[in-house]
Motif scaffolding. Structure first.
Motif, PDB file in Angstrom:
ATOM      1  N   GLY A 233      11.902  14.268  11.076  1.00 42.86           N
ATOM      2  CA  GLY A 233      11.360  13.984   9.757  1.00 42.86           C
ATOM      3  C   GLY A 233      11.162  15.175   8.851  1.00 42.86           C
ATOM      4  N   ARG A 234      11.556  16.366   9.299  1.00 41.11           N
ATOM      5  CA  ARG A 234      11.360  17.578   8.491  1.00 41.11           C
ATOM      6  C   ARG A 234      12.686  18.269   8.193  1.00 41.11           C
ATOM      7  NH1 ARG A 234       6.587  20.248   7.820  1.00 41.11           N
ATOM      8  NH2 ARG A 234       4.713  19.209   8.592  1.00 41.11           N
ATOM      9  N   VAL A 235      12.747  18.942   7.044  1.00 42.70           N
ATOM     10  CA  VAL A 235      13.940  19.694   6.690  1.00 42.70           C
ATOM     11  C   VAL A 235      13.967  21.001   7.471  1.00 42.70           C
ATOM     12  CG1 VAL A 235      15.148  20.933   4.850  1.00 42.70           C
ATOM     13  CG2 VAL A 235      14.122  18.700   4.380  1.00 42.70           C
ATOM     14  N   MET A 236      15.034  21.204   8.250  1.00 46.59           N
ATOM     15  CA  MET A 236      15.212  22.449   8.994  1.00 46.59           C
ATOM     16  C   MET A 236      16.027  23.468   8.198  1.00 46.59           C
ATOM     17  SD  MET A 236      16.118  20.999  12.792  1.00 46.59           S
ATOM     18  CE  MET A 236      16.295  22.657  13.473  1.00 46.59           C
ATOM     19  N   TYR A 237      16.970  22.949   7.406  1.00 44.76           N
ATOM     20  CA  TYR A 237      17.834  23.847   6.638  1.00 44.76           C
ATOM     21  C   TYR A 237      18.357  23.111   5.418  1.00 44.76           C
ATOM     22  CZ  TYR A 237      21.876  26.685   5.318  1.00 44.76           C
ATOM     23  OH  TYR A 237      22.783  27.449   4.616  1.00 44.76           O
ATOM     24  N   ASP A 238      18.409  23.809   4.295  1.00 47.95           N
ATOM     25  CA  ASP A 238      18.992  23.266   3.068  1.00 47.95           C
ATOM     26  C   ASP A 238      19.749  24.401   2.397  1.00 47.95           C
ATOM     27  OD1 ASP A 238      19.689  22.182   0.657  1.00 47.95           O
ATOM     28  OD2 ASP A 238      17.656  21.652   0.031  1.00 47.95           O
ATOM     29  N   GLY A 239      21.064  24.347   2.482  1.00 52.55           N
ATOM     30  CA  GLY A 239      21.849  25.424   1.892  1.00 52.55           C
ATOM     31  C   GLY A 239      23.337  25.240   2.146  1.00 52.55           C
ATOM     32  N   GLU A 240      24.056  26.322   1.983  1.00 49.01           N
ATOM     33  CA  GLU A 240      25.514  26.265   2.117  1.00 49.01           C
ATOM     34  C   GLU A 240      25.932  26.073   3.573  1.00 49.01           C
ATOM     35  OE1 GLU A 240      27.272  29.684   0.385  1.00 49.01           O
ATOM     36  OE2 GLU A 240      26.569  29.240  -1.642  1.00 49.01           O
ATOM     37  N   LEU A 241      26.906  25.219   3.750  1.00 48.23           N
ATOM     38  CA  LEU A 241      27.475  25.001   5.081  1.00 48.23           C
ATOM     39  C   LEU A 241      28.114  26.288   5.595  1.00 48.23           C
ATOM     40  CD1 LEU A 241      28.216  22.993   7.337  1.00 48.23           C
ATOM     41  CD2 LEU A 241      30.262  22.408   6.021  1.00 48.23           C
ATOM     42  N   ALA A 242      28.723  27.045   4.676  1.00 48.00           N
ATOM     43  CA  ALA A 242      29.399  28.291   5.048  1.00 48.00           C
ATOM     44  C   ALA A 242      28.424  29.305   5.650  1.00 48.00           C
ATOM     45  CB  ALA A 242      30.091  28.895   3.829  1.00 48.00           C
ATOM     46  N   LYS A 243      27.174  29.294   5.157  1.00 45.95           N
ATOM     47  CA  LYS A 243      26.183  30.241   5.673  1.00 45.95           C
ATOM     48  C   LYS A 243      25.811  29.915   7.112  1.00 45.95           C
ATOM     49  CE  LYS A 243      21.712  32.345   4.635  1.00 45.95           C
ATOM     50  NZ  LYS A 243      20.523  32.348   3.743  1.00 45.95           N
ATOM     51  N   LYS A 245      27.727  28.400   9.252  1.00 47.90           N
ATOM     52  CA  LYS A 245      28.884  28.759  10.078  1.00 47.90           C
ATOM     53  C   LYS A 245      28.952  30.276  10.281  1.00 47.90           C
ATOM     54  CE  LYS A 245      32.754  26.504   9.754  1.00 47.90           C
ATOM     55  NZ  LYS A 245      33.998  25.903   9.267  1.00 47.90           N
ATOM     56  N   GLU A 246      28.552  31.024   9.245  1.00 43.55           N
ATOM     57  CA  GLU A 246      28.583  32.483   9.348  1.00 43.55           C
ATOM     58  C   GLU A 246      27.535  32.987  10.333  1.00 43.55           C
ATOM     59  OE1 GLU A 246      27.711  36.357   6.488  1.00 43.55           O
ATOM     60  OE2 GLU A 246      28.160  34.420   5.572  1.00 43.55           O
ATOM     61  N   LEU A 247      26.329  32.371  10.279  1.00 40.34           N
ATOM     62  CA  LEU A 247      25.235  32.829  11.130  1.00 40.34           C
ATOM     63  C   LEU A 247      25.376  32.365  12.573  1.00 40.34           C
ATOM     64  CD1 LEU A 247      22.210  32.288   8.724  1.00 40.34           C
ATOM     65  CD2 LEU A 247      23.109  34.475   9.493  1.00 40.34           C
ATOM     66  N   TYR A 248      25.835  31.116  12.741  1.00 36.96           N
ATOM     67  CA  TYR A 248      25.859  30.529  14.077  1.00 36.96           C
ATOM     68  C   TYR A 248      27.268  30.359  14.631  1.00 36.96           C
ATOM     69  CZ  TYR A 248      20.898  29.595  13.642  1.00 36.96           C
ATOM     70  OH  TYR A 248      19.544  29.747  13.508  1.00 36.96           O
ATOM     71  N   GLY A 249      28.248  30.734  13.823  1.00 39.45           N
ATOM     72  CA  GLY A 249      29.621  30.591  14.277  1.00 39.45           C
ATOM     73  C   GLY A 249      30.299  31.931  14.482  1.00 39.45           C
ATOM     74  N   LYS A 250      29.555  32.892  15.001  1.00 37.19           N
ATOM     75  CA  LYS A 250      30.106  34.238  15.192  1.00 37.19           C
ATOM     76  C   LYS A 250      31.165  34.271  16.287  1.00 37.19           C
ATOM     77  CE  LYS A 250      25.808  36.481  13.700  1.00 37.19           C
ATOM     78  NZ  LYS A 250      24.680  37.334  14.127  1.00 37.19           N
ATOM     79  N   ASN A 251      30.984  33.426  17.270  1.00 37.46           N
ATOM     80  CA  ASN A 251      31.951  33.404  18.368  1.00 37.46           C
ATOM     81  C   ASN A 251      33.205  32.652  17.960  1.00 37.46           C
ATOM     82  OD1 ASN A 251      30.477  34.887  20.244  1.00 37.46           O
ATOM     83  ND2 ASN A 251      29.333  33.092  20.916  1.00 37.46           N
ATOM     84  N   ARG A 252      34.346  33.327  18.059  1.00 38.90           N
ATOM     85  CA  ARG A 252      35.637  32.713  17.778  1.00 38.90           C
ATOM     86  C   ARG A 252      36.438  32.661  19.075  1.00 38.90           C
ATOM     87  NH1 ARG A 252      38.050  36.090  12.895  1.00 38.90           N
ATOM     88  NH2 ARG A 252      39.222  34.203  12.386  1.00 38.90           N
ATOM     89  N   GLU A 312      33.618  24.799  16.288  1.00 40.33           N
ATOM     90  CA  GLU A 312      33.411  23.490  15.686  1.00 40.33           C
ATOM     91  C   GLU A 312      31.999  23.418  15.121  1.00 40.33           C
ATOM     92  OE1 GLU A 312      35.492  20.990  15.359  1.00 40.33           O
ATOM     93  OE2 GLU A 312      37.189  21.840  16.470  1.00 40.33           O
ATOM     94  N   ILE A 313      31.869  22.806  13.929  1.00 42.41           N
ATOM     95  CA  ILE A 313      30.552  22.684  13.307  1.00 42.41           C
ATOM     96  C   ILE A 313      29.612  21.857  14.185  1.00 42.41           C
ATOM     97  CG2 ILE A 313      31.244  20.664  11.940  1.00 42.41           C
ATOM     98  CD1 ILE A 313      28.765  23.411  10.864  1.00 42.41           C
ATOM     99  N   GLU A 314      30.175  20.893  14.927  1.00 43.97           N
ATOM    100  CA  GLU A 314      29.360  20.073  15.826  1.00 43.97           C
ATOM    101  C   GLU A 314      28.689  20.938  16.888  1.00 43.97           C
ATOM    102  OE1 GLU A 314      29.757  15.907  18.339  1.00 43.97           O
ATOM    103  OE2 GLU A 314      31.490  16.753  17.294  1.00 43.97           O
ATOM    104  N   ASP A 315      29.424  21.924  17.407  1.00 44.77           N
ATOM    105  CA  ASP A 315      28.855  22.826  18.407  1.00 44.77           C
ATOM    106  C   ASP A 315      27.763  23.696  17.793  1.00 44.77           C
ATOM    107  OD1 ASP A 315      30.599  21.850  20.330  1.00 44.77           O
ATOM    108  OD2 ASP A 315      32.142  23.341  19.871  1.00 44.77           O
ATOM    109  N   ILE A 316      27.967  24.098  16.542  1.00 47.73           N
ATOM    110  CA  ILE A 316      26.970  24.921  15.850  1.00 47.73           C
ATOM    111  C   ILE A 316      25.679  24.133  15.647  1.00 47.73           C
ATOM    112  CG2 ILE A 316      26.441  26.110  13.690  1.00 47.73           C
ATOM    113  CD1 ILE A 316      29.431  26.767  13.465  1.00 47.73           C
ATOM    114  N   ILE A 317      25.804  22.880  15.196  1.00 46.73           N
ATOM    115  CA  ILE A 317      24.622  22.038  14.975  1.00 46.73           C
ATOM    116  C   ILE A 317      23.882  21.807  16.284  1.00 46.73           C
ATOM    117  CG2 ILE A 317      23.815  19.787  14.193  1.00 46.73           C
ATOM    118  CD1 ILE A 317      24.853  21.634  11.960  1.00 46.73           C
ATOM    119  N   ARG A 318      24.646  21.568  17.358  1.00 43.55           N
ATOM    120  CA  ARG A 318      24.022  21.366  18.669  1.00 43.55           C
ATOM    121  C   ARG A 318      23.244  22.620  19.082  1.00 43.55           C
ATOM    122  NH1 ARG A 318      28.305  20.728  21.467  1.00 43.55           N
ATOM    123  NH2 ARG A 318      28.570  18.526  20.978  1.00 43.55           N
ATOM    124  N   GLN A 319      23.820  23.771  18.802  1.00 42.22           N
ATOM    125  CA  GLN A 319      23.167  25.040  19.130  1.00 42.22           C
ATOM    126  C   GLN A 319      21.864  25.199  18.353  1.00 42.22           C
ATOM    127  OE1 GLN A 319      25.668  28.467  18.417  1.00 42.22           O
ATOM    128  NE2 GLN A 319      23.976  29.886  18.553  1.00 42.22           N
TER     129      GLN A 319
END
Length: 327
Positions: A233-243, A245-252, A312-319
């Motif tokens: 019921g609370r907002v955890m994040y509100d902003g750019e999707l790219a940000k 991915k940049e913060l949590y998608g460092k592993n390629r 994958e964005i799904e993996d980032i969200i899960r993380q």
């Protein structure tokens, strides 16, 4: 003023407490106790005209409850909502004329009527001028191909056909805002792509503001640049999707096909999977660049082919859900 303004909204439900056994059931007849469930807890955000926003979260996070308050179906326990200057639950009819809503697991068409009859009825409900109705139907026919099942009763439509018809019905009266709740659920790849392309087109050509709730992360990636992430019921994040991915998608991931099978050893990266000559190597792009890694591998091994994959964005969200958000 933004097109949609949500300020500190909360939605609470009073749920009867169930006592066990016959005695408990008899007691509840005379004295019923209630448990307070908070579905939405002090949420605030604003959305500008023409934005496409992904509103996502796990089951029970409060997504659908928020959408129902924005559409006027539910009344907030506290807080303020304005949609194009209107308070949705107080001015439901006016609000209904400016919004379109698609709930992926529900239907707004008449079940036993031919599909075209549902559109004709909606034309009268929304008092759509004849010329505008014809023009919209031509556009929906061209892009969504709904003419192929005009005479088919809604109950006989496939899931993909029903979804196309539902989206067309939601846009028939030219709403300025479109709420989409799981619009591609259960659809095949071709049907999903057709619907995504249509949503992009009406956003670009008509400036329709789109709020999208979905569990399909491909919908979020392909349609939106902004993401509102909620949990409990609370907002955890509100902003750019790219940000995110940049913060949590460092592993390629570097996928390498070798000419000859060999044991891979690389500095600054990790071998996470191998199938014969094909190797999957994970690396942190802040610690080692893809070009450095490729150079290191090509000096040691004969490479037939290679591919770099983003996480994958799904993996980032899960993380984020598992480890929490730190921005």
């Amino acid at each position: 003023m933004s097109l949609i303004e949500v300020k500190h909204i909360t939605k609470q439900y009073q749920i009867p407490k169930r006592e066990e056994g016959i005695i408990g059931a008899l007691k509840s007849l005379f004295h019923r106790e209630y448990i307070t469930k908070i579905a939405v807890d002090d949420i605030s955000f604003s959305i500008e005209a023409g934005e496409m926003v992904g509103y996502i979260g796990p089951n029970g996070a409060g997504k659908s409850t928020t959408i129902k308050m924005l559409t006027g179906i539910l009344v907030p326990t506290s807080g303020e909502i304005r949609v194009n200057g209107l308070i949705p639950y107080r001015e439901r009819q006016k609000n209904a004329k400016q919004i379109g809503v698609v709930f992926g697991q529900r239907i707004q068409l008449w079940w036993d009527l031919p599909t075209i009859d549902s559109f004709e009825l909606l034309k009268r409900v929304y008092q759509i001028p004849e010329q505008r109705y014809k023009m919209n139907m031509e556009i929906f026919t061209e892009i969504l191909g709904i003419d192929e099942f005009y005479q088919t009763p809604v109950r006989q439509l496939s899931l993909g056909q029903r979804m196309r018809a539902d989206i067309a019905a939601a846009l028939l009266h030219d709403p300025i805002i479109l709420f989409l709740d799981e619009p591609t659920i259960g659809l095949d790849v071709v049907a999903k792509e057709k619907i995504r392309n249509f949503i992009q087109q009406i956003n670009k050509e008509r400036g329709v503001t789109v709020i999208l709730t979905t569990h399909d992360m491909a919908d979020i990636e392909k349609l939106t640049k902004r993401m509102i992430l909620i949990d409990q019921g609370r907002v955890m994040y509100d902003g750019e999707l790219a940000k995110i991915k940049e913060l949590y998608g460092k592993n390629r991931f570097l996928i390498v096909d070798l000419e000859v099978d060999a044991k891979i050893e690389v500095q600054g990266a990790k071998l996470i999977k191998e199938e014969g000559k094909r190797k999957w190597i994970q690396f942190d792009r802040e610690k080692i660049s893809a070009s450095e890694l490729i150079h290191q591998l090509s000096n040691r091994y004969e490479i037939r082919d290679l591919t770099i994959e983003e996480p994958e964005i799904e993996d980032i969200i899960r993380q984020i859900y598992e480890q929490g958000l730190s921005i």
